[in-house]
Write an enzyme that holds these catalytic residues in place. Structure first.
Site, short mmCIF file in Angstrom:
data_model
loop_
_atom_site.label_atom_id
_atom_site.label_comp_id
_atom_site.label_asym_id
_atom_site.label_seq_id
_atom_site.Cartn_x
_atom_site.Cartn_y
_atom_site.Cartn_z
N ALA A 84 0.81 -1.22 0.00
CA ALA A 84 0.00 0.00 0.00
C ALA A 84 0.84 1.27 0.00
O ALA A 84 0.37 2.34 -0.37
CB ALA A 84 -0.95 -0.01 1.20
N ARG A 137 11.16 7.03 -0.64
CA ARG A 137 12.57 7.13 -1.03
C ARG A 137 12.81 6.87 -2.52
O ARG A 137 13.89 7.10 -3.03
CB ARG A 137 13.42 6.17 -0.17
N GLN A 155 -6.23 -0.56 1.96
CA GLN A 155 -5.81 0.14 3.19
C GLN A 155 -5.80 1.62 2.82
O GLN A 155 -4.86 2.11 2.19
CB GLN A 155 -4.41 -0.32 3.61
N ASP A 209 7.85 -4.92 -1.63
CA ASP A 209 9.13 -4.36 -2.07
C ASP A 209 10.30 -5.30 -1.79
O ASP A 209 11.45 -4.89 -1.79
CB ASP A 209 9.37 -2.98 -1.43
N GLU A 257 12.46 -1.73 16.01
CA GLU A 257 12.81 -1.00 14.79
C GLU A 257 14.08 -0.19 15.03
O GLU A 257 14.33 0.28 16.14
CB GLU A 257 11.67 -0.07 14.39
N ARG A 268 6.77 -5.65 -36.38
CA ARG A 268 5.92 -5.49 -35.20
C ARG A 268 4.53 -6.07 -35.44
O ARG A 268 4.17 -6.40 -36.56
CB ARG A 268 5.82 -4.00 -34.82
N LYS A 298 4.41 -4.75 -40.61
CA LYS A 298 3.41 -4.77 -39.54
C LYS A 298 2.29 -5.72 -39.92
O LYS A 298 1.75 -5.61 -41.02
CB LYS A 298 2.86 -3.35 -39.34
N TYR A 314 -4.12 2.33 -45.36
CA TYR A 314 -4.98 3.15 -44.52
C TYR A 314 -5.62 4.24 -45.38
O TYR A 314 -4.93 5.03 -46.03
CB TYR A 314 -4.12 3.77 -43.42
C1 UD1 Z 1 9.66 -3.32 7.91
C2 UD1 Z 1 9.71 -3.90 9.33
C3 UD1 Z 1 11.16 -4.07 9.73
C4 UD1 Z 1 11.89 -4.94 8.73
C5 UD1 Z 1 11.73 -4.41 7.32
C6 UD1 Z 1 12.28 -5.40 6.34
C7 UD1 Z 1 7.77 -2.99 10.49
C8 UD1 Z 1 7.28 -2.03 11.49
N1 UD1 Z 1 9.07 -3.00 10.24
O1 UD1 Z 1 10.22 -2.03 7.96
O2 UD1 Z 1 11.24 -4.68 11.03
O3 UD1 Z 1 13.25 -5.05 9.09
O4 UD1 Z 1 10.35 -4.19 7.02
O5 UD1 Z 1 12.23 -4.92 5.03
O6 UD1 Z 1 6.97 -3.74 9.95
N2 UD1 Z 1 3.06 -1.05 3.94
C9 UD1 Z 1 1.71 -0.98 3.76
N3 UD1 Z 1 0.97 -0.17 4.55
C10 UD1 Z 1 1.53 0.57 5.53
C11 UD1 Z 1 2.92 0.52 5.71
C12 UD1 Z 1 3.67 -0.32 4.90
O7 UD1 Z 1 1.14 -1.67 2.90
O8 UD1 Z 1 0.78 1.28 6.21
C13 UD1 Z 1 3.84 -1.92 3.05
C14 UD1 Z 1 4.85 -1.15 2.22
O9 UD1 Z 1 4.25 -0.75 1.00
C15 UD1 Z 1 5.94 -2.16 2.03
C16 UD1 Z 1 5.87 -3.03 3.29
O10 UD1 Z 1 4.59 -2.80 3.84
O11 UD1 Z 1 5.70 -2.98 0.90
C17 UD1 Z 1 6.96 -2.69 4.30
O12 UD1 Z 1 6.79 -1.34 4.72
P1 UD1 Z 1 8.02 -0.38 4.97
O13 UD1 Z 1 7.49 0.93 5.36
O14 UD1 Z 1 8.95 -0.44 3.82
O15 UD1 Z 1 8.67 -1.07 6.27
P2 UD1 Z 1 10.17 -0.94 6.72
O16 UD1 Z 1 10.41 0.37 7.33
O17 UD1 Z 1 11.05 -1.37 5.63
CA CA Z 2 10.94 -1.53 3.24
#
Ligand code: UD1
Ligand code: CA
Length: 447
Positions: free
Chosen positions: A3, A8, A69, A99, A151, A331, A349, A385
């Site tokens: 979500a 970054r 969400q 990710d 964290e 293509r 084409k 065409y």
């Molecule tokens: C998270 C973990 C951390 C871990 C790391 C590994 C938590 C609090 N921390 O941190 O312990 O070491 O991943 O990569 O979970 N996302 C949502 N909704 C939200 C927030 C995040 O869907 O409200 C999704 C993001 O899009 C992403 C994933 O959850 O795909 C991880 O979120 P991100 O904010 O990147 O967490 P990190 O800070 O990396």
């Molecule tokens: Ca992350």
């Protein structure tokens, strides 16, 4: 969990839509999950929700369902969004991050096995990192048992020295997960609901939390910036090329300057020159030569095909012993049968060139079916065409189309006929005849 925007990345597109190896990040993750045969894959979406949902479905179909969400209040809140779907289920819930695209199905299987053999309510996938900065740390007691995840930003100096990190990938008993999730508070530096707190809560309630320590840290690395994205792209690319060289017998003149999709198949003794791009589900046969600057996308090439410099082949098929280019553009289902040849500055084409047919110079062939052993002279255009609709051109076997012929479609040129240079063909040409002029008229029977 997919979500987040991914601040970054400095992008207007949601991070999980950025592509790695030609596929959005989210597609890699749902693909790894699909191989486990799950009941469902719930994709927590927020930023660009529809597109993210669609990208997941493009990979695994209806197995993937989106859960919205609306506001991103943390990973705990992300999982909370799927409460109604999961809280009463007897299933295991595997949590993956959108990710973290390099995760392997095999690793997820091991995580589940570890969870089941420990009869745990929660198993966390951890790895040890040389530089754990930014990640959540796995805090253990003196006996080495799991205590909590902290964290980076909430950690003490001492905790920051811990090298074992939370990968963000977990396996949960669904009911225990959702029971514990009710107790999560946003009492941390970011004021977010952290999924990571669930582990500690389960432990405090008498549940078993286990940690599966994985040895491949690269596999669980998250992508947060474009620099990391490029690094991974490079890794995937290099390993695809290495496999092609070592296992499949493909020659690369310069492997560091070739861009080959991990889904491409290339046959033995094919030679790939520098700066060649092969994208998507492309198949290239044996003994082919692909010269510099060519791009081949979602296409099929037979054996001994030569694609000369700077040619583009997209969604097309070339049978064995064909040659195209330099500077050719094929293509939308261009189809070259055996030994057909297309030369420089020729665009094809949605057309079929049958066996041995040639179009060597400066030509446009669109919506055309061209018979065997036919020669298309330089500068020929199928005028397909009329400003509103596209029309077909049919050229039969053994025809000679003179240079600079305009074929005003719909039109058919009969077998063994010829058009003189500069003809503008507006009517069907009977077999065995020579036509010339503007508009072209029959001048001679060739029989
Ligand atoms: C998270 C973990 C951390 C871990 C790391 C590994 C938590 C609090 N921390 O941190 O312990 O070491 O991943 O990569 O979970 N996302 C949502 N909704 C939200 C927030 C995040 O869907 O409200 C999704 C993001 O899009 C992403 C994933 O959850 O795909 C991880 O979120 P991100 O904010 O990147 O967490 P990190 O800070 O990396
Ligand atoms: Ca992350």
């Amino acid at each position: 969990m997919a979500a987040g925007l991914g601040t970054r990345m400095k992008s207007n597109r949601a991070k999980v839509l950025h592509e790695l190896g030609g596929l959005p990040l989210i597609a890699h993750v749902v693909r790894a999950a699909q191989a486990l045969n799950p009941h469902a894959i719930l994709v927590v979406v927020g930023h660009q929700a529809e597109e993210v949902g669609r990208a997941a479905q493009a990979e695994v179909g209806d197995l993937a369902r989106s859960v919205l969400q609306a506001q991103q209040r943390g990973t705990g809140d992300a999982v909370e969004s799927a409460r109604s779907e999961l809280e009463n289920s007897d299933s295991l819930v595997l949590i993956l991050s959108g990710d973290v695209p390099m995760i392997k199905t095999e690793t997820l299987r091991k995580l589940i096995e570890h969870n089941n053999s420990a009869a745990a309510a929660c198993t966390i996938l951890s790895v040890r990192l040389e530089n754990p900065t930014g990640y959540g740390r796995i805090v253990r007691d003196g006996a080495g048992s799991f205590q909590k995840i902290v964290e980076h930003r909430d950690a003490t100096e001492e905790e920051r020295l811990i090298r074992e990190i939370n990968s963000g990938i977990y396996c949960f008993d669904a009911k225990e997960l959702y029971r514990a999730l009710r107790k999560v508070e946003p009492a941390n530096d970011q004021g977010e609901y952290y999924l990571t707190d669930v582990a500690e809560i389960i432990l405090a309630g008498g549940g078993t939390v286990s940690v599966y320590v994985h040895s491949e840290s690269r596999e669980v690395a998250g992508i947060n910036t474009r620099a990391e994205l490029a690094e991974f792209e490079n890794l995937i690319r290099r390993s695809a090329i290495r496999k092609l060289m070592i296992e499949d017998g493909v020659t690369f003149i310069d492997p560091s300057h070739a861009y080959i999709s991990a889904e491409a198949q290339i046959g033995r003794d094919t030679i790939i020159y520098p700066n060649v791009t092969v994208e998507g589900k492309t198949t290239i046969g044996e003994g082919c030569v692909i010269l510099s600057g060519a791009r081949i996308t979602n296409s099929r090439l037979g054996n001994n095909v030569v694609v000369k410099d700077h040619s583009i082949v997209v969604d097309s098929q070339l049978e064995s012993n064909c040659a195209v280019g330099p500077f050719a553009h094929l293509r939308m289902n261009a189809f070259l049968e055996e030994k057909a040849t297309v030369g420089n500055f020729v665009e094809v084409k949605k057309s079929r060139l049958k066996r041995g047919t040639k179009a060597m110079h400066l030509t446009y062939l669109g919506d055309a079916t061209i018979g065997e052993r036919t020669n298309i002279g330089a500068g020929t255009v199928t005028c397909n065409y009329d400003g509103k609709n596209k029309h077909e051109t049919i050229i039969e076997d053994d025809v000679k189309i003179g240079s600079d012929t305009m074929l005003v479609a719909p039109v058919r040129v009969g077998a063994r006929s010829m058009t003189a240079a500069g003809s503008v063909v507006t009517e069907d040409v009977p077999p065995d005849s020579l036509v010339a002029g503007v508009p072209a008229k029959v001048k001679k029977n060739l029989k």
